[in-house]
Design a protein around this motif. Structure first.
Motif, short mmCIF file in Angstrom:
data_model
loop_
_atom_site.label_atom_id
_atom_site.label_comp_id
_atom_site.label_asym_id
_atom_site.label_seq_id
_atom_site.Cartn_x
_atom_site.Cartn_y
_atom_site.Cartn_z
N GLU A 77 37.31 37.08 -5.52
CA GLU A 77 37.88 35.90 -6.17
C GLU A 77 37.88 34.82 -5.10
O GLU A 77 38.46 35.00 -4.01
N ARG B 1 41.55 25.49 -2.24
CA ARG B 1 42.87 24.84 -2.26
C ARG B 1 42.81 23.46 -1.62
O ARG B 1 42.31 23.32 -0.50
N ALA C 267 50.28 25.51 -2.82
CA ALA C 267 51.04 25.98 -3.99
C ALA C 267 50.86 27.48 -4.08
O ALA C 267 50.00 28.05 -3.39
N GLY C 268 51.66 28.12 -4.89
CA GLY C 268 51.48 29.55 -5.16
C GLY C 268 51.52 30.40 -3.91
O GLY C 268 52.39 30.23 -3.05
N SER C 269 50.52 31.30 -3.79
CA SER C 269 50.61 32.32 -2.74
C SER C 269 50.52 31.76 -1.33
O SER C 269 51.15 32.28 -0.41
N ASP D 108 44.50 23.58 -6.88
CA ASP D 108 43.67 24.71 -6.44
C ASP D 108 42.99 25.33 -7.64
O ASP D 108 43.28 24.97 -8.79
N PHE D 109 42.07 26.23 -7.38
CA PHE D 109 41.43 26.96 -8.48
C PHE D 109 40.77 28.22 -7.94
O PHE D 109 40.56 28.36 -6.74
N LYS D 110 40.44 29.11 -8.87
CA LYS D 110 39.78 30.38 -8.53
C LYS D 110 38.45 30.45 -9.29
O LYS D 110 38.41 30.15 -10.48
N SER E 295 42.76 29.38 -14.60
CA SER E 295 42.30 29.68 -13.25
C SER E 295 42.41 28.49 -12.31
O SER E 295 41.86 28.51 -11.20
N CYS E 296 43.09 27.42 -12.76
CA CYS E 296 43.27 26.24 -11.91
C CYS E 296 44.75 25.87 -11.88
O CYS E 296 45.50 26.20 -12.79
N ARG E 297 45.17 25.16 -10.83
CA ARG E 297 46.47 24.48 -10.89
C ARG E 297 46.18 23.00 -11.08
O ARG E 297 45.47 22.40 -10.26
N ARG F 95 53.28 31.75 -16.11
CA ARG F 95 53.75 32.62 -15.02
C ARG F 95 55.23 32.40 -14.74
O ARG F 95 55.96 33.32 -14.44
P1 TMP Z 1 47.53 31.92 -5.89
O1 TMP Z 1 48.22 30.75 -5.30
O2 TMP Z 1 48.42 32.77 -6.75
O3 TMP Z 1 46.78 32.70 -4.86
O4 TMP Z 1 46.41 31.33 -6.91
C1 TMP Z 1 45.44 30.41 -6.46
C2 TMP Z 1 44.64 29.91 -7.65
O5 TMP Z 1 43.89 30.96 -8.23
C3 TMP Z 1 45.49 29.35 -8.79
O6 TMP Z 1 44.81 28.22 -9.33
C4 TMP Z 1 45.53 30.44 -9.82
C5 TMP Z 1 44.24 31.16 -9.60
N1 TMP Z 1 44.34 32.59 -9.82
C6 TMP Z 1 43.58 33.20 -10.80
O7 TMP Z 1 42.82 32.54 -11.50
N2 TMP Z 1 43.67 34.56 -10.95
C7 TMP Z 1 44.48 35.32 -10.20
O8 TMP Z 1 44.52 36.53 -10.38
C8 TMP Z 1 45.28 34.68 -9.19
C9 TMP Z 1 46.20 35.49 -8.33
C10 TMP Z 1 45.16 33.33 -9.03
#
Ligand code: TMP
Length: 254
Positions: free
Chosen positions: A90, A94, A98-100, A175-177, A201-203, A219
């Motif tokens: 993945e 960023r 934010a988030g993790s 951010d995005f994944k 999959s984005c913020r 979430r």
């Molecule tokens: P995170 O801050 O939780 O690591 O997430 C970073 C970005 O990735 C956020 O935009 C949400 C996305 N994401 C997913 O699409 N799938 C996932 O399983 C996770 C943990 C995050």
């Protein structure tokens, strides 16, 4: 509709065998999960909206020479894509903490990062998708060093495009994944963008108010999840006529 073979079922999408070899039909569900399946729910109309939003973004990316698996949208909930071998990473890009990362590094959410960061997480539910380094990726052979280079370059191009796309409609791309796959074309192995790009999959934060317009509303139990996804589609100018809810059951066969 003819019987189709289900190739793979994930948390938010199902992949069916496509009409021609090397193609798949990607079906978008309304199901949502978070924290590796701990939290589950349904976001009415999400699949329809994510199908449109991902189509919109991938079409633009294809047009600017970023190769993607996307071929065309078939209907409200399905798109035709190229079958690829998914690289088990993945890729998170960023711009703002934010988030993790905010949690891991003790930063306030919303802090601008000194520069855009690209992170890799191993796609492994049993391990809860751990953060991994390039050295891990090389040593364990999840991807070739050249592939990692290419993925980083593509991820930055996707970011540059998306930052501008969203800024133009009053949204900050925090951010995005994304995920990538391998595709054989004319005896050449290519890396292409796969999966989806959507508010799942984005913020996405409203530029003026910082209101969250993405899956963090689900979430974090904030409510207004469908409305937020609709707002993103509306601002992109792609809100489906008659709203995002398809009133008939999907023509699906197992
Ligand atoms: P995170 O801050 O939780 O690591 O997430 C970073 C970005 O990735 C956020 O935009 C949400 C996305 N994401 C997913 O699409 N799938 C996932 O399983 C996770 C943990 C995050």
């Amino acid at each position: 509709m003819s019987r189709r073979r289900r190739v793979y079922e994930g948390k938010a999408k199902i992949l069916y065998e496509g009409p021609e070899p090397g193609t798949l039909v990607q079906y978008f569900k309304d199901d949502a999960t978070a924290f590796n399946n701990e939290k589950r729910g349904t976001i009415t109309g999400k699949g329809v909206l994510n199908n449109r939003i991902s189509e919109h973004i991938m079409t633009h990316l294809n047009g600017m020479g970023v190769p993607t698996h996307f071929i065309r949208r078939l209907n409200m909930r399905e798109q035709l894509v190229r079958q690829v071998e998914i690289i088990p990473l993945e890729v998170v890009v960023r711009n703002v903490a934010a988030g993790s990362i905010a949690k891991r590094l003790g930063m306030d959410e919303g802090t601008q990062l000194p520069r855009t960061l690209v992170e890799f997480y191993l796609k492994d539910d049993a391990l809860n998708d751990p953060l991994v380094t390039e050295d891990h990726i090389n040593a364990f052979n999840w991807a070739h060093p050249q592939e990692v280079e290419e993925i980083m370059g593509l991820a930055m191009r996707v970011n540059d495009f998306m930052v501008g796309l969203f800024a133009a409609i009053g949204i900050k791309l925090v951010d995005f994944k994304i995920e990538f796959g391998r595709l054989w074309e004319n005896d050449q192995l290519r890396i292409v963008l796969a999966d989806e790009i959507s508010p799942d999959s984005c913020r996405l934060w409203d530029t003026k108010t910082n209101e969250k317009l993405d899956k963090d509303r689900f979430r974090r139990d904030m409510g207004g999840v469908s409305e937020a996804y609709q707002e993103v589609a509306r601002r992109l100018g792609i809100l489906p006529e008659g709203g995002p809810v398809d009133h008939k059951e999907p023509e699906l066969v197992q």
